[in-house]
Enzyme design. Structure first.
Site, PDB file in Angstrom:
ATOM      1  N   ARG A 104      -3.450 -13.894  -0.768  1.00 18.77           N
ATOM      2  CA  ARG A 104      -3.820 -13.980   0.648  1.00 18.77           C
ATOM      3  C   ARG A 104      -4.533 -15.306   0.951  1.00 18.77           C
ATOM      4  O   ARG A 104      -4.389 -15.853   2.053  1.00 18.77           O
ATOM      5  CB  ARG A 104      -4.669 -12.781   1.050  1.00 18.77           C
ATOM      6  CG  ARG A 104      -3.944 -11.452   0.823  1.00 18.77           C
ATOM      7  CD  ARG A 104      -4.528 -10.317   1.627  1.00 18.77           C
ATOM      8  NE  ARG A 104      -4.015  -9.038   1.160  1.00 18.77           N
ATOM      9  CZ  ARG A 104      -2.816  -8.548   1.474  1.00 18.77           C
ATOM     10  NH1 ARG A 104      -2.009  -9.227   2.265  1.00 18.77           N
ATOM     11  NH2 ARG A 104      -2.425  -7.376   0.997  1.00 18.77           N
TER      12      ARG A 104
ATOM     13  N   ARG B 247     -13.015  -5.950  -9.840  1.00 20.60           N
ATOM     14  CA  ARG B 247     -12.639  -4.829  -8.989  1.00 20.60           C
ATOM     15  C   ARG B 247     -13.610  -3.661  -9.155  1.00 20.60           C
ATOM     16  O   ARG B 247     -13.843  -3.181 -10.274  1.00 20.60           O
ATOM     17  CB  ARG B 247     -11.222  -4.357  -9.314  1.00 20.60           C
ATOM     18  CG  ARG B 247     -10.204  -5.470  -9.316  1.00 20.60           C
ATOM     19  CD  ARG B 247     -10.123  -6.191  -7.966  1.00 20.60           C
ATOM     20  NE  ARG B 247      -9.163  -7.275  -8.027  1.00 20.60           N
ATOM     21  CZ  ARG B 247      -7.861  -7.117  -7.844  1.00 20.60           C
ATOM     22  NH1 ARG B 247      -7.357  -5.935  -7.569  1.00 20.60           N
ATOM     23  NH2 ARG B 247      -7.065  -8.155  -7.921  1.00 20.60           N
TER      24      ARG B 247
ATOM     25  N   ASP C  38      -8.207  -7.194   4.929  1.00 17.39           N
ATOM     26  CA  ASP C  38      -7.324  -8.247   4.423  1.00 17.39           C
ATOM     27  C   ASP C  38      -7.030  -9.329   5.449  1.00 17.39           C
ATOM     28  O   ASP C  38      -6.398 -10.348   5.131  1.00 17.39           O
ATOM     29  CB  ASP C  38      -6.010  -7.642   3.911  1.00 17.39           C
ATOM     30  CG  ASP C  38      -6.197  -6.923   2.585  1.00 17.39           C
ATOM     31  OD1 ASP C  38      -7.160  -7.248   1.863  1.00 17.39           O
ATOM     32  OD2 ASP C  38      -5.396  -6.018   2.273  1.00 17.39           O
TER      33      ASP C  38
ATOM     34  N   SER D 237       0.824  -1.207   0.000  1.00 12.15           N
ATOM     35  CA  SER D 237       0.000   0.000   0.000  1.00 12.15           C
ATOM     36  C   SER D 237       0.862   1.263   0.000  1.00 12.15           C
ATOM     37  O   SER D 237       0.574   2.235  -0.717  1.00 12.15           O
ATOM     38  CB  SER D 237      -0.923   0.013   1.221  1.00 12.15           C
ATOM     39  OG  SER D 237      -1.873  -1.017   1.160  1.00 12.15           O
TER      40      SER D 237
ATOM     41  N   ARG E 140     -13.236 -13.703  -1.513  1.00 17.47           N
ATOM     42  CA  ARG E 140     -12.534 -14.303  -0.383  1.00 17.47           C
ATOM     43  C   ARG E 140     -13.459 -14.952   0.635  1.00 17.47           C
ATOM     44  O   ARG E 140     -13.069 -15.913   1.311  1.00 17.47           O
ATOM     45  CB  ARG E 140     -11.630 -13.256   0.281  1.00 17.47           C
ATOM     46  CG  ARG E 140     -10.406 -12.943  -0.571  1.00 17.47           C
ATOM     47  CD  ARG E 140      -9.514 -11.892   0.020  1.00 17.47           C
ATOM     48  NE  ARG E 140      -8.320 -11.709  -0.817  1.00 17.47           N
ATOM     49  CZ  ARG E 140      -7.515 -10.653  -0.761  1.00 17.47           C
ATOM     50  NH1 ARG E 140      -7.762  -9.682   0.101  1.00 17.47           N
ATOM     51  NH2 ARG E 140      -6.479 -10.579  -1.563  1.00 17.47           N
TER      52      ARG E 140
ATOM     53  N   SER F  78     -12.574   1.452  -0.468  1.00 17.77           N
ATOM     54  CA  SER F  78     -11.813   2.670  -0.155  1.00 17.77           C
ATOM     55  C   SER F  78     -11.007   3.204  -1.332  1.00 17.77           C
ATOM     56  O   SER F  78     -10.725   4.409  -1.404  1.00 17.77           O
ATOM     57  CB  SER F  78     -10.855   2.403   1.010  1.00 17.77           C
ATOM     58  OG  SER F  78      -9.864   1.464   0.640  1.00 17.77           O
TER      59      SER F  78
END
Length: 436
Positions: A380, A120, A308, A21, A339, A165
């Site tokens: 992840r 996305r 996350d 990030s 996820r 965000s």
């Protein structure tokens, strides 16, 4: 490629890679500076290099030297790219390069992989552009696999959906460079720590940004600043995985490279692990120590502020002695994979009792068993399943460990050094064992 993992305790020392990030923000902020910026300790990820190529397309000059960058910025005036910009699998590169696209007059074309084109959330940002009079064609409106943005944003009042965000961060960044003040009204603001991180960066370079309870942001505009120098700290999001692996295997982990003063949102996830019974603390030399000497216990937690954490939290919760409820995570369905659905499915494959909910899941204490698992091309998810496999009974096979390069290029080697019994199998049938 896939990896085979045998159960066993995982303990040791790991040096966490730099924050993705912050690396990505550092690059785009340096690209808009006047003069030269020096950025040290970048994350060597495909996302990083897609971002570098992107800012170069807008006129920034970038020199690389190992994990350091020297970036000569465009002094707040990007040029229109003369070729299609590919963001690969990086949602953050897509959103921040759209920020630059909104600051040039000509047409900007962007593309990416299938996840970028279909998963996305970028519609909230495109709707703002359209209301500002810009011409927008999304991926599904064109036949060539590109998104098209044409026109230059004007300052004023803007309304944006804020569950994700990144579109909000992108709009804040753009507004800071417009020739006049803007008011950004945010509906359903989510993932607030990531917005805080962007605001922190804007304030770092001298922008005037006023946050009214995340519902309204007033941005002064006309931002101009000189180049800067900084070193990127370790990634808290990545650190959660070796920590979680130690917790579920009865191990002890020391994590090096984290900045105790970091603004990264996923730092808050450490408090969740503490609530579950883990002992986590920084030592005098700056290392973060994590272990659990007793039993883990379940929690009822809203993780929208550290989204996350979901994959590894779901794994740790499976080893707890009571039920865990994860809430506030609906946006996790729109990451590199869905996820929530993926972790529910994969944990069930291992014998876990897990309920799928719209905004999260409920995990009951379970005995996990080795299984054939799919990482779903999500870094992840793969790391979380590695932790689950290490704590399960029997061997597991996990597909797709090559995606770990996105945020944790040294993951396999670090876990080997900490005692994880892991081998990689590639197409050529070559095996890499712990003893090699």
């Amino acid at each position: 490629m896939h990896c085979i993992i045998e159960p066993g305790k995982v303990s040791g020392d790991v040096y966490i890679p730099p924050s993705k990030s912050e690396t990505m923000r550092a690059i785009v902020f340096a690209a808009m500076a006047k003069g030269v910026s020096h950025i040290d300790n970048i994350l060597p990820s495909p996302d990083t290099y897609f971002m570098i190529e992107g800012v170069q397309a807008f006129g920034a000059k970038v020199k690389t030297n190992g994990l350091s960058l020297e970036i000569t910025g465009v002094a707040g005036v990007p040029t229109c790219p003369d070729h299609i910009i590919d963001v690969g699998n990086s949602g953050l590169a897509l959103r921040f390069l759209l920020s630059l696209a909104a600051l040039v007059e000509g047409e900007v074309l962007l593309t990416g992989d299938e996840s970028i084109k279909t998963r996305r959330p970028v519609k909230p940002l495109l709707e703002v552009y359209e209301r500002c009079g810009m011409e927008v064609l999304s991926f599904d409106q064109r036949q060539d696999g590109c998104m098209s943005i044409k026109g230059k944003m004007k300052p004023g009042s803007m309304l944006i959906q804020g569950e994700d965000s990144q579109p909000v961060s992108s709009l804040l960044f753009t507004a800071a460079f417009l020739k006049g003040a803007s008011e950004i009204y945010v509906l359903k603001a989510g993932e607030k720590p990531f917005v805080d991180l962007t605001v922190h960066w804007l304030e770092f370079v001298g922008a005037g940004v006023y946050n009214e309870s995340y519902r309204v942001f007033e941005v002064e505009g006309g931002l101009s600043y000189l180049g800067f120098s900084l070193k990127i700290g370790g990634d808290y999001s990545t650190a959660l995985f070796p920590i979680g692996t130690a917790l579920v295997t009865g191990g002890h982990m020391q994590v090096h490279g984290l900045n105790q003063e970091s603004m990264q949102g996923d730092r808050k996830a450490l408090d969740i692990f503490k609530e579950m019974g883990a002992t986590i603390a920084f030592s005098k030399d700056g290392a973060l120590t994590a272990m659990c000497d007793g039993e883990l216990k379940g929690v009822d937690v809203d993780i929208n502020h550290c989204i996350d954490v979901l994959p590894i939290l779901a794994v740790v919760a499976s080893f707890a002695n009571s039920k865990t409820v994860i809430r506030g995570a609906e946006i996790a369905r729109l990451k590199e994979s869905n996820r929530i659905a993926v972790m529910v499915e994969q944990l069930r494959e291992m014998g876990a009792f897990v309920e799928d909910r719209v905004d999260g899941m409920v995990i009951y204490p379970s005995k996990l068993y080795g299984a054939h698992l799919s990482g779903e091309k999500d870094h992840r998810v793969v790391m979380a399943l590695m932790a689950a496999a290490a704590g399960a009974e029997g061997n597991s096979m996990i597909t797709g460990p090559e995606v770990l390069v996105k945020t944790y290029p040294t993951a396999v080697y670090d876990f080997l050094a900490c005692g994880m019994k892991i081998s990689l199998k590639v197409k050529q049938e070559k095996r890499i064992s712990r003893n090699e």
